[in-house]
Write a protein that holds these residues in place. Structure first.
Motif, PDB file in Angstrom:
ATOM      1  N   THR A   6       3.203  13.694 -10.133  1.00 48.05           N
ATOM      2  CA  THR A   6       3.956  14.936  -9.984  1.00 48.05           C
ATOM      3  C   THR A   6       5.046  15.050 -11.038  1.00 48.05           C
ATOM      4  OG1 THR A   6       5.288  13.828  -8.344  1.00 48.05           O
ATOM      5  CG2 THR A   6       3.522  15.228  -7.553  1.00 48.05           C
TER       6      THR A   6
ATOM      7  N   LEU B 280       3.655  16.632 -13.989  1.00 42.86           N
ATOM      8  CA  LEU B 280       3.412  18.032 -13.637  1.00 42.86           C
ATOM      9  C   LEU B 280       4.699  18.857 -13.714  1.00 42.86           C
ATOM     10  CD1 LEU B 280       1.464  20.124 -12.258  1.00 42.86           C
ATOM     11  CD2 LEU B 280       2.547  19.402 -10.167  1.00 42.86           C
TER      12      LEU B 280
ATOM     13  N   VAL C 128       0.244  22.791  -6.883  1.00 46.38           N
ATOM     14  CA  VAL C 128      -0.369  21.532  -7.328  1.00 46.38           C
ATOM     15  C   VAL C 128       0.268  20.353  -6.602  1.00 46.38           C
ATOM     16  CG1 VAL C 128      -0.853  20.074  -9.304  1.00 46.38           C
ATOM     17  CG2 VAL C 128      -0.913  22.510  -9.558  1.00 46.38           C
ATOM     18  N   CYS C 129       1.591  20.449  -6.429  1.00 50.11           N
ATOM     19  CA  CYS C 129       2.312  19.392  -5.724  1.00 50.11           C
ATOM     20  C   CYS C 129       1.799  19.252  -4.294  1.00 50.11           C
ATOM     21  CB  CYS C 129       3.795  19.750  -5.738  1.00 50.11           C
ATOM     22  SG  CYS C 129       4.846  18.452  -5.195  1.00 50.11           S
ATOM     23  N   LEU C 130       1.603  20.386  -3.633  1.00 52.28           N
ATOM     24  CA  LEU C 130       1.084  20.377  -2.265  1.00 52.28           C
ATOM     25  C   LEU C 130      -0.310  19.766  -2.224  1.00 52.28           C
ATOM     26  CD1 LEU C 130       1.613  21.455   0.648  1.00 52.28           C
ATOM     27  CD2 LEU C 130       0.355  23.470  -0.021  1.00 52.28           C
TER      28      LEU C 130
ATOM     29  N   LEU D 267       7.506  17.099   1.348  1.00 46.02           N
ATOM     30  CA  LEU D 267       6.097  17.340   1.673  1.00 46.02           C
ATOM     31  C   LEU D 267       5.432  16.070   2.190  1.00 46.02           C
ATOM     32  CD1 LEU D 267       4.853  19.651  -1.200  1.00 46.02           C
ATOM     33  CD2 LEU D 267       5.157  20.219   1.188  1.00 46.02           C
TER      34      LEU D 267
ATOM     35  N   ARG E 244       2.613  13.283   5.879  1.00 52.54           N
ATOM     36  CA  ARG E 244       2.129  11.921   6.030  1.00 52.54           C
ATOM     37  C   ARG E 244       2.952  11.099   7.018  1.00 52.54           C
ATOM     38  NH1 ARG E 244      -1.895  13.300   5.051  1.00 52.54           N
ATOM     39  NH2 ARG E 244      -3.185  13.139   3.200  1.00 52.54           N
TER      40      ARG E 244
ATOM     41  N   HIS F 263       0.838  -1.212   0.000  1.00 54.38           N
ATOM     42  CA  HIS F 263       0.000   0.000   0.000  1.00 54.38           C
ATOM     43  C   HIS F 263       0.865   1.251   0.000  1.00 54.38           C
ATOM     44  CE1 HIS F 263      -2.344   3.131   2.173  1.00 54.38           C
ATOM     45  NE2 HIS F 263      -3.255   2.752   1.327  1.00 54.38           N
ATOM     46  N   ASN F 264       1.875   1.291   0.853  1.00 62.35           N
ATOM     47  CA  ASN F 264       2.738   2.473   0.924  1.00 62.35           C
ATOM     48  C   ASN F 264       3.483   2.683  -0.383  1.00 62.35           C
ATOM     49  OD1 ASN F 264       1.908   2.707   3.490  1.00 62.35           O
ATOM     50  ND2 ASN F 264       3.829   2.144   4.453  1.00 62.35           N
TER      51      ASN F 264
ATOM     52  N   LEU G 164       1.906   8.940  -6.602  1.00 69.41           N
ATOM     53  CA  LEU G 164       2.197  10.354  -6.386  1.00 69.41           C
ATOM     54  C   LEU G 164       3.356  10.813  -7.255  1.00 69.41           C
ATOM     55  CD1 LEU G 164       1.575  12.858  -4.635  1.00 69.41           C
ATOM     56  CD2 LEU G 164       3.405  12.110  -3.168  1.00 69.41           C
TER      57      LEU G 164
ATOM     58  N   LEU H 104      -1.611  17.615  -4.327  1.00 71.27           N
ATOM     59  CA  LEU H 104      -1.549  16.170  -4.581  1.00 71.27           C
ATOM     60  C   LEU H 104      -1.067  15.418  -3.350  1.00 71.27           C
ATOM     61  CD1 LEU H 104      -0.140  15.989  -8.215  1.00 71.27           C
ATOM     62  CD2 LEU H 104      -2.425  15.463  -7.432  1.00 71.27           C
ATOM     63  N   VAL H 105      -0.082  15.991  -2.657  1.00 66.63           N
ATOM     64  CA  VAL H 105       0.417  15.322  -1.446  1.00 66.63           C
ATOM     65  C   VAL H 105      -0.669  15.266  -0.380  1.00 66.63           C
ATOM     66  CG1 VAL H 105       2.041  15.534   0.456  1.00 66.63           C
ATOM     67  CG2 VAL H 105       2.830  15.806  -1.851  1.00 66.63           C
ATOM     68  N   LEU H 106      -1.436  16.365  -0.261  1.00 70.83           N
ATOM     69  CA  LEU H 106      -2.525  16.371   0.717  1.00 70.83           C
ATOM     70  C   LEU H 106      -3.615  15.383   0.341  1.00 70.83           C
ATOM     71  CD1 LEU H 106      -2.963  20.133   1.567  1.00 70.83           C
ATOM     72  CD2 LEU H 106      -2.023  18.338   2.989  1.00 70.83           C
ATOM     73  N   GLY H 107      -3.722  15.051  -0.954  1.00 68.04           N
ATOM     74  CA  GLY H 107      -4.770  14.144  -1.389  1.00 68.04           C
ATOM     75  C   GLY H 107      -4.401  12.678  -1.304  1.00 68.04           C
ATOM     76  N   THR H 108      -3.142  12.372  -0.978  1.00 71.02           N
ATOM     77  CA  THR H 108      -2.751  10.958  -0.915  1.00 71.02           C
ATOM     78  C   THR H 108      -3.384  10.292   0.300  1.00 71.02           C
ATOM     79  OG1 THR H 108      -0.792  11.612   0.306  1.00 71.02           O
ATOM     80  CG2 THR H 108      -0.533  11.234  -2.048  1.00 71.02           C
ATOM     81  N   PRO H 109      -3.728   8.998   0.175  1.00 70.45           N
ATOM     82  CA  PRO H 109      -4.244   8.283   1.350  1.00 70.45           C
ATOM     83  C   PRO H 109      -3.172   8.119   2.415  1.00 70.45           C
ATOM     84  CG  PRO H 109      -3.948   6.795  -0.494  1.00 70.45           C
ATOM     85  CD  PRO H 109      -3.739   8.168  -1.020  1.00 70.45           C
ATOM     86  N   GLU H 110      -3.619   7.869   3.623  1.00 69.61           N
ATOM     87  CA  GLU H 110      -2.691   7.716   4.745  1.00 69.61           C
ATOM     88  C   GLU H 110      -1.782   6.507   4.540  1.00 69.61           C
ATOM     89  OE1 GLU H 110      -2.150   9.255   7.656  1.00 69.61           O
ATOM     90  OE2 GLU H 110      -3.533  10.901   7.304  1.00 69.61           O
ATOM     91  N   LEU H 111      -0.531   6.662   4.951  1.00 70.82           N
ATOM     92  CA  LEU H 111       0.376   5.520   4.932  1.00 70.82           C
ATOM     93  C   LEU H 111       0.026   4.572   6.077  1.00 70.82           C
ATOM     94  CD1 LEU H 111       3.684   7.430   4.316  1.00 70.82           C
ATOM     95  CD2 LEU H 111       2.377   6.167   2.662  1.00 70.82           C
TER      96      LEU H 111
ATOM     97  N   VAL I 273       3.426  25.113  -9.765  1.00 68.54           N
ATOM     98  CA  VAL I 273       3.903  23.723  -9.633  1.00 68.54           C
ATOM     99  C   VAL I 273       3.946  23.311  -8.167  1.00 68.54           C
ATOM    100  CG1 VAL I 273       5.931  22.267  -9.895  1.00 68.54           C
ATOM    101  CG2 VAL I 273       5.175  23.640 -11.794  1.00 68.54           C
ATOM    102  N   PHE I 274       4.432  24.225  -7.333  1.00 65.69           N
ATOM    103  CA  PHE I 274       4.488  23.908  -5.907  1.00 65.69           C
ATOM    104  C   PHE I 274       3.084  23.718  -5.324  1.00 65.69           C
ATOM    105  CE2 PHE I 274       4.441  25.352  -1.491  1.00 65.69           C
ATOM    106  CZ  PHE I 274       5.305  24.430  -0.944  1.00 65.69           C
TER     107      PHE I 274
ATOM    108  N   PHE J  38      12.485  19.293  -7.512  1.00 65.10           N
ATOM    109  CA  PHE J  38      11.070  19.255  -7.163  1.00 65.10           C
ATOM    110  C   PHE J  38      10.646  17.876  -6.671  1.00 65.10           C
ATOM    111  CE2 PHE J  38      10.526  23.417  -8.954  1.00 65.10           C
ATOM    112  CZ  PHE J  38       9.452  23.903  -8.243  1.00 65.10           C
TER     113      PHE J  38
ATOM    114  N   MET K 224     -10.457  16.920   4.848  1.00 68.51           N
ATOM    115  CA  MET K 224      -9.175  17.037   4.156  1.00 68.51           C
ATOM    116  C   MET K 224      -9.362  17.011   2.650  1.00 68.51           C
ATOM    117  SD  MET K 224      -6.015  17.496   4.623  1.00 68.51           S
ATOM    118  CE  MET K 224      -5.290  16.926   6.157  1.00 68.51           C
TER     119      MET K 224
ATOM    120  N   TYR L  92       6.994   3.266   8.512  1.00 67.44           N
ATOM    121  CA  TYR L  92       6.283   3.184   7.238  1.00 67.44           C
ATOM    122  C   TYR L  92       7.098   2.563   6.116  1.00 67.44           C
ATOM    123  CZ  TYR L  92       2.874   6.257   9.344  1.00 67.44           C
ATOM    124  OH  TYR L  92       1.930   6.785  10.157  1.00 67.44           O
TER     125      TYR L  92
END
Lengths: 120, 150
Positions: free
Chosen positions: A31, A34, B68-70, A63, A68, A19-20, A27, B72-79, B65-66, A56, B1, A88
């Motif tokens: 990115t 992007l 959108v990147c932020l 991030l 996370r 999963h991880n 991701l 996307l990271v906020l949208g990832t499911p929890e590890l 870019v930064f 980046f 979130m 993790y």
């Protein structure tokens, strides 16, 4: 690398590892394309473009670490002893350099596309 | 979130589209103006178009870019914790609530406690007691025959 003895002492959950890894790979693929768009708009050529990508990607990993990984470590540190990145990932390099190579092709694809589009 | 990540990503994509359009317009304008100014010096015009992007478009691209990147990271499911003891402890403490995805539903690959079968199994059967009961039943002469007679 974990030896068999260490794996027997503290076993890992394969589903969570998968999963991880899946989360990180998705991701990084997203990115990377992007960043290709960004590099193409900026009109970067040769080495500065790849440097842009690596910087980046590292920022993305930072991030992910901040949003996370870090909350889980803090939450665990309150209940028991801290174990850091081992919570993790099998190694810390898995987070920092894991998705670099997979995303490179997508990056070059959108980079050349948007470079050609903007400077037609 | 979820709405935070979606709105941040959408904002970043908007910035990115604007920056892209600005860069396109700038390059088109620049190439036509330099071509009309100096048709003889074609070589210098080509080199100047590739190098000169206005600083505000560059900054907008980087910020977009930064952003959108932020998002996307906020949208990832929890590890999930990979060590078995940490993972099992989280299941015991939080149950299904610890393994929900962004939409608030339980993940499809959530398996729960892997030892649930062991915890709900029946206890050991007392085989000696059952043998004693069977012996008493035989000593009384067998229940089925008596039941048939009576």
């Amino acid at each position: 690398m974990l030896t068999e003895r260490e794996l027997q002492i503290s076993p890992t959950v394969q589903e969570s590892v998968l999963h991880n890894t899946k989360v990180l790979t998705t991701l990084h693929n997203l990115t990377a394309s992007l960043f290709g768009v960004g590099a193409g708009i900026l009109g970067l050529e040769s080495y500065p473009g790849f440097l842009f990508y690596f910087l980046f990607s590292l920022l993305t990993s930072v991030l992910v670490y901040a949003f996370r990984v870090r909350p889980g470590i803090i939450k665990e540190a309150q209940s028991s002893g801290s174990s850091g990145m081992q919570r993790y990932f099998r190694g810390s390099m898995e987070l920092w350099t894991g998705g670099l190579i997979e995303g490179l092709s997508g990056f070059v694809l959108t980079w050349t596309l948007f470079y050609g589009l903007v400077r037609a | 979130m979820t709405w935070i990540s979606k709105s941040v990503t959408g904002l970043g994509l908007l910035f990115l589209a604007h920056a892209c359009y600005s860069a396109y317009e700038h390059s088109a304008l620049h190439s036509t103006s330099t071509a009309s100014l100096s048709s003889t010096a074609a070589h210098t015009a080509i080199t100047s178009t590739s190098s000169s992007l206005p600083i505000d478009i560059s900054i907008e691209t980087l910020v977009a870019v930064f952003t959108v990147c932020l998002g996307l990271v906020l949208g990832t499911p929890e590890l999930r914790p990979i060590q078995w003891r940490v993972w099992a402890g989280q299941i015991e403490r939080e149950g299904e609530a610890g393994f929900t995805n962004i939409d608030g539903q339980v993940d499809k690959d959530y398996v729960g406690n892997p030892f649930r079968v062991l915890e709900s199994r029946p206890g050991f059967v007392d085989i000696r007691k059952q043998r004693k009961e069977f012996a008493e039943w035989v000593r009384e002469g067998g229940g089925i025959d008596e039941a048939k007679k009576s």
